[in-house]
Design a protein around this motif. Structure first.
Motif, short mmCIF file in Angstrom:
data_model
loop_
_atom_site.label_atom_id
_atom_site.label_comp_id
_atom_site.label_asym_id
_atom_site.label_seq_id
_atom_site.Cartn_x
_atom_site.Cartn_y
_atom_site.Cartn_z
N ALA A 106 0.85 -1.09 0.19
CA ALA A 106 0.01 0.17 0.15
C ALA A 106 0.79 1.52 -0.01
O ALA A 106 0.38 2.15 -0.51
CB ALA A 106 -0.87 -0.03 1.20
N LEU A 107 2.08 1.15 0.61
CA LEU A 107 2.93 2.62 0.82
C LEU A 107 3.16 3.34 -0.68
O LEU A 107 2.88 4.59 -0.64
CB LEU A 107 4.09 2.24 1.48
CG LEU A 107 5.00 3.22 1.79
CD1 LEU A 107 4.36 3.89 3.28
CD2 LEU A 107 6.24 3.12 2.18
N PRO A 108 3.47 2.68 -1.59
CA PRO A 108 3.62 3.59 -2.81
C PRO A 108 2.43 4.22 -3.37
O PRO A 108 2.64 5.18 -3.63
CB PRO A 108 4.26 2.38 -4.03
CG PRO A 108 4.64 1.19 -3.20
CD PRO A 108 3.87 1.18 -1.64
N MET A 109 1.25 3.42 -3.22
CA MET A 109 -0.06 4.07 -3.43
C MET A 109 -0.33 5.40 -2.69
O MET A 109 -0.88 6.38 -3.18
CB MET A 109 -0.98 3.08 -3.57
CG MET A 109 -0.75 1.98 -4.68
SD MET A 109 -2.32 0.76 -4.76
CE MET A 109 -1.65 -0.45 -3.99
N GLU A 110 -0.14 4.92 -1.44
CA GLU A 110 -0.25 6.16 -0.10
C GLU A 110 0.47 7.23 -0.50
O GLU A 110 0.06 8.50 -0.49
CB GLU A 110 -0.14 5.70 0.99
CG GLU A 110 -1.29 4.95 1.56
CD GLU A 110 -0.83 3.71 2.77
OE1 GLU A 110 -0.01 4.20 3.45
OE2 GLU A 110 -1.72 2.93 3.08
N MET A 111 1.72 7.12 -0.68
CA MET A 111 2.66 8.36 -1.04
C MET A 111 2.52 8.61 -2.29
O MET A 111 2.85 10.15 -2.51
CB MET A 111 4.11 7.60 -0.76
CG MET A 111 4.43 6.95 0.51
SD MET A 111 3.98 8.03 1.96
CE MET A 111 5.72 8.92 2.10
N LEU A 112 2.36 8.01 -3.30
CA LEU A 112 2.54 8.65 -4.91
C LEU A 112 1.33 8.74 -5.62
O LEU A 112 1.45 9.44 -6.51
CB LEU A 112 3.60 7.77 -5.50
CG LEU A 112 5.11 7.62 -4.64
CD1 LEU A 112 5.71 6.38 -5.44
CD2 LEU A 112 5.75 8.79 -4.98
N THR A 113 0.18 8.37 -4.94
CA THR A 113 -0.99 8.61 -5.59
C THR A 113 -1.92 9.09 -4.72
O THR A 113 -2.01 9.40 -3.49
CB THR A 113 -1.69 7.16 -6.09
OG1 THR A 113 -2.22 6.65 -5.03
CG2 THR A 113 -0.75 6.47 -6.94
N GLN B 59 -7.55 5.68 -12.27
CA GLN B 59 -7.61 7.11 -12.15
C GLN B 59 -8.74 7.76 -12.64
O GLN B 59 -9.20 8.58 -12.41
CB GLN B 59 -6.37 7.70 -13.28
CG GLN B 59 -4.99 7.41 -12.60
CD GLN B 59 -4.71 7.81 -11.21
OE1 GLN B 59 -5.42 8.88 -10.92
NE2 GLN B 59 -3.68 7.16 -10.65
N ASN B 60 -9.68 6.90 -13.57
CA ASN B 60 -10.76 7.18 -14.05
C ASN B 60 -11.94 6.77 -13.19
O ASN B 60 -13.26 6.75 -13.31
CB ASN B 60 -11.00 6.53 -15.47
CG ASN B 60 -12.02 7.42 -16.30
OD1 ASN B 60 -12.28 8.60 -16.06
ND2 ASN B 60 -12.81 6.73 -17.19
N GLY B 61 -11.76 6.43 -11.84
CA GLY B 61 -12.65 5.95 -10.99
C GLY B 61 -13.08 4.56 -11.12
O GLY B 61 -14.49 4.44 -10.80
N GLY B 62 -12.31 3.90 -11.59
CA GLY B 62 -12.88 2.56 -12.02
C GLY B 62 -13.09 1.47 -11.09
O GLY B 62 -13.15 0.36 -11.07
N LEU B 63 -12.98 2.02 -9.64
CA LEU B 63 -12.57 0.96 -8.49
C LEU B 63 -13.74 0.89 -7.67
O LEU B 63 -13.64 0.34 -6.54
CB LEU B 63 -11.63 1.42 -7.68
CG LEU B 63 -10.16 0.85 -7.95
CD1 LEU B 63 -9.07 1.30 -7.11
CD2 LEU B 63 -10.22 -0.65 -7.87
N ALA B 64 -14.99 1.21 -8.25
CA ALA B 64 -16.09 1.09 -7.25
C ALA B 64 -16.46 -0.37 -7.08
O ALA B 64 -16.38 -1.19 -8.12
CB ALA B 64 -17.34 1.82 -7.96
N PRO B 65 -17.10 -0.98 -5.89
CA PRO B 65 -17.37 -2.18 -5.76
C PRO B 65 -18.66 -2.59 -6.48
O PRO B 65 -19.45 -1.80 -6.76
CB PRO B 65 -17.23 -2.49 -4.29
CG PRO B 65 -17.66 -1.22 -3.83
CD PRO B 65 -17.07 -0.04 -4.72
N PHE B 66 -18.56 -3.90 -6.56
CA PHE B 66 -19.91 -4.45 -7.26
C PHE B 66 -20.77 -4.94 -6.04
O PHE B 66 -20.13 -5.71 -5.22
CB PHE B 66 -19.35 -5.71 -8.16
CG PHE B 66 -20.48 -6.15 -8.82
CD1 PHE B 66 -21.22 -5.85 -10.01
CD2 PHE B 66 -21.12 -7.76 -8.29
CE1 PHE B 66 -22.06 -6.50 -10.53
CE2 PHE B 66 -22.11 -8.45 -8.91
CZ PHE B 66 -22.76 -7.76 -9.97
N PRO B 67 -22.01 -4.39 -6.13
CA PRO B 67 -22.71 -4.79 -4.84
C PRO B 67 -22.88 -6.30 -4.90
O PRO B 67 -23.41 -6.86 -5.90
CB PRO B 67 -24.27 -4.22 -5.10
CG PRO B 67 -24.06 -3.66 -6.60
CD PRO B 67 -22.40 -3.51 -6.88
N PRO B 68 -22.81 -7.01 -3.65
CA PRO B 68 -22.65 -8.52 -3.64
C PRO B 68 -24.14 -8.95 -3.96
O PRO B 68 -24.29 -10.15 -4.47
CB PRO B 68 -22.23 -8.82 -2.44
CG PRO B 68 -22.00 -7.73 -1.76
CD PRO B 68 -22.44 -6.28 -2.36
#
Lengths: 260, 403
Positions: A106-113, B59-68
């Motif tokens: 997680a650290l690289p993502m926390e620090m760099l994004t 980066q485009n907000g694609g990480l929303a979860p799929f409702p189970p």
């Protein structure tokens, strides 16, 4: 190969520690999507060459072109930006020992994004899932085996979706089965993430299995003496040092089909 | 016309219409080159189809979860349609992993055919179900904790005693020249614990002597007894201050270094290598470390006392009307020799304690970088607290014996 397919171009590189020359006249092109092997016996400068490519060691002469930019002519800040496209798996995995496996990824993502914490958690689960380490997320690096550390290090290396993945001796110290699994994993990650891979290794079976291009460094003349994929070098190369390297360590029967 | 089971729009800007023509509009709308990632569940209830469109990147907000529970009403096999998808990265795989787990829970089949090849390969790496969090370990009852701690303390006392005895035996053997200790190690340690510490021990003791003299002068002047500052500084430093200050400096300087060195050796498996060869840790590490401190600290103490007296001397002759010779004579007459013997004995005991504690802390440390830091800190803290505690015991003993 067109210019656009070359990610990194090394031009007449010279590496030395003070008066001691490690390697000189090193030139090669790293092509997009390839798995490039840096080969050679112990102490020939494989890891040193890798270090100069990831920004840890300034070469004494020559250029490393990343895209169109001369990497070592850039400012430190710009080099750091370029390094965001690199992922590195170090020889000893180099996990941060005061953090759990999950925190390491997680650290690289926390620090760099600027990703929110929830997204980071999901990505950590995902990256650890890729390398089969999702169960070990809360363990400390000192609590897991060497092979698991390598896999956790790989998960950390792909944390930022790198374009180029540098692997320093990924299968050193692993048993053949774990090593073969790691090879599969590297191939899948290359295809799945679209990354280009630079691998430093003298594990011949794994090089034959995955690498499709490479360079052979010689420890005596301090120059690269052969270019090409490990399989080609094994089957066609007649340079005595390369033949000895391929034969002594691998002891593989010559493949007649390819020779005929 | 496929029946719409469920439509889910991931952002407030995107709409179902956007999904319908995502394929055509992607990359065309000015100022917004990426289409938001959207998904919709289509098809008959017995042949559900998940339609994905837009740019599925982190980066485009694609990480929303799929409702189970989204697949609760569906059955059969879930298929995919990715015609409208323009680009993707791990965000898509994370989403698909959720979907795959949801199909597992709902008893649905999972047909990845319609997905991009590379995504299928990555998805195949992932386990069918996410890791289940292990329950936090139960806190044992109070009685058990007290018992465990007591046993640990007893165990530790035994280990430390054993180490001390082993080192003492090794020291006795070295007197007859039969020890495995390397002279080179001993000399290196002696250099570090002795000459290399002269400057800092000198500075600290000089300043303490000067401060004592200054405070003493201010108070004693009220009784017109300034000359007794010489006695005050001399006795206080010879008996207590120089021994304690030197020991504290050495605990921080050398004790911390010993603990860090030994715990790093532990992490590098160097201690394991010694043990496998059968080279006793006591002769290779403990004896030179403890012996060098034991030899050097009494000398440093004498040096520290003299420097402290010098500090008091400088302050006194610059602040009061007394001849340097007079001050020194008063000091020599006022500080009996047995005070030095008492201080020397204490110094030697402090040295052995610092060395033994630091080595024990180092040998007990974990094997990571953080553990090295913890070991160094602990060695310094135990060293300093131990010195003060030992000094208190010495004071009580001296009082009882009338020294």
């Amino acid at each position: 190969m067109s210019q656009a397919d070359t990610l990194i171009s090394v031009r007449d590189l010279r590496l030395s520690f003070g008066p001691k020359v490690i390697q000189q006249g090193v030139s090669f092109d790293l092509k997009r999507g390839s798995i490039f092997a840096i080969m050679g016996g112990s102490g020939c400068g494989k890891s040193t060459l890798l270090k100069s490519m990831i920004g840890l060691l300034r070469p004494t002469a020559g250029q490393i072109l990343v895209g169109q930019e001369d990497y070592w002519a850039q400012s430190g800040l710009r080099r750091r930006d370029i390094n965001l496209h690199f992922g590195v798996l170090f020889q000893s995995a180099a996990l941060w020992s005061s953090m759990t496996v999950g925190e390491n990824v997680a650290l690289p993502m926390e620090m760099l994004t600027s990703l929110p914490a929830d997204d980071i958690r999901r990505l950590v689960d995902l990256k650890l899932g890729f390398v089969g380490m999702e169960q070990a997320i809360d363990l400390m690096p000192s609590e897991i085996s060497g092979g698991m550390r390598k896999r956790a290090g790989l998960a950390r290396a792909i944390a930022l979706n790198p374009d180029i993945l540098f692997l320093d001796e990924p299968s050193a110290g692993l048993d053949p089965i774990t090593s073969a699994r790691l090879d599969d994993l590297i191939l899948t990650l290359r295809d799945g993430l679209g990354a280009t891979i630079v691998i430093v290794s003298h594990e011949l079976p794994s090089l034959f299995a995955i690498a499709d291009d490479g360079i052979f460094l010689d420890a005596i003349t301090h120059t690269p003496i052969a270019h090409g994929s490990p399989r080609d070098l094994r089957d066609h190369c007649t340079i005595p040092e390369v033949v000895a390297f391929m034969k002594r360590e691998a002891d593989l029967p010559p493949t007649d089909q390819t020779k005929g | 016309m496929p029946a719409l089971l469920l439509s889910h729009i991931m952002t407030e800007h995107a709409s179902h219409a956007a999904l319908q023509n995502a394929g055509q509009t992607a990359g065309q709308s000015a100022g917004q080159p990426f289409q938001k990632p959207v998904w919709a569940l289509e098809g008959e209830p017995d042949a559900p189809r998940l339609v994905l469109a837009g740019t599925w990147t982190v980066q485009n907000g694609g990480l929303a979860p799929f409702p189970p529970d989204a697949l609760a009403q569906a059955h059969g096999t879930l298929t995919f349609d990715c015609q409208g998808m323009t680009d993707w990265d791990s965000a898509l795989v994370a989403f698909l992993w959720d979907v795959k787990q949801a199909t597992g829970h709902a008893g649905l089949g999972f047909e990845p055919e319609g997905l991009p090849q590379a995504a299928q390969r990555l998805l195949a790496l992932l386990p069918a179900t996410a890791a289940t969090k292990a329950p936090p370990p139960q806190r044992p009852p109070l009685l058990e904790r007290v018992g465990t701690r007591t046993l640990a303390v007893l165990d530790e006392t035994g280990t430390v005693t054993e180490l001390a005895l082993e080192t003492a035996r090794e020291a006795a053997r070295s007197l007859t020249g039969r020890s495995g200790m390397r002279t080179k190690d001993l000399l290196t340690d002696i250099w570090n614990a002795g000459p290399a510490a002269l400057l800092i021990v000198g500075v600290v003791n000089f300043l303490v002597g000067a401060i004592l003299a200054f405070v003493g002068l201010v108070e004693l002047r009220r009784f017109a007894a300034e000359i007794y500052v010489a006695n005050l500084v001399g006795i206080a430093c010879a008996r207590e201050i120089a021994a304690i200050m030197t020991a504290i400096v050495m605990a921080g300087r050398t004790g911390g270094a010993y603990a860090a060195r030994i715990s790093t050796m532990l992490g590098n498996e160097e201690i394991d290598a010694l043990m496998v060869f059968g080279i006793p840790v006591s002769s290779y590490i403990l004896l030179p470390s403890i012996l060098s401190l034991g030899l050097m600290m009494p000398l440093l103490y004498i040096y520290g006392t003299l420097i402290a007296i010098l500090g008091g001397f400088v302050v006194s002759i610059s602040m009061m009307d007394i001849s340097p010779i007079g001050y020194l004579t008063t000091t020599f007459n006022g500080v009996p020799l047995h005070e030095f013997v008492f201080g020397l004995t204490k110094s030697f005991c402090f040295a052995c304690f610092i060395g033994l504690a630091a080595c024990r802390v180092g040998l007990k440390a974990g094997r990571s970088a953080a553990d090295v830091g913890i070991a160094a800190t602990r060695a310094v803290v135990i060293g300093i607290v131990g010195i003060i505690a030992m000094d208190a015991i010495f004071a009580i003993l001296a009082n009882t014996l009338g020294i």
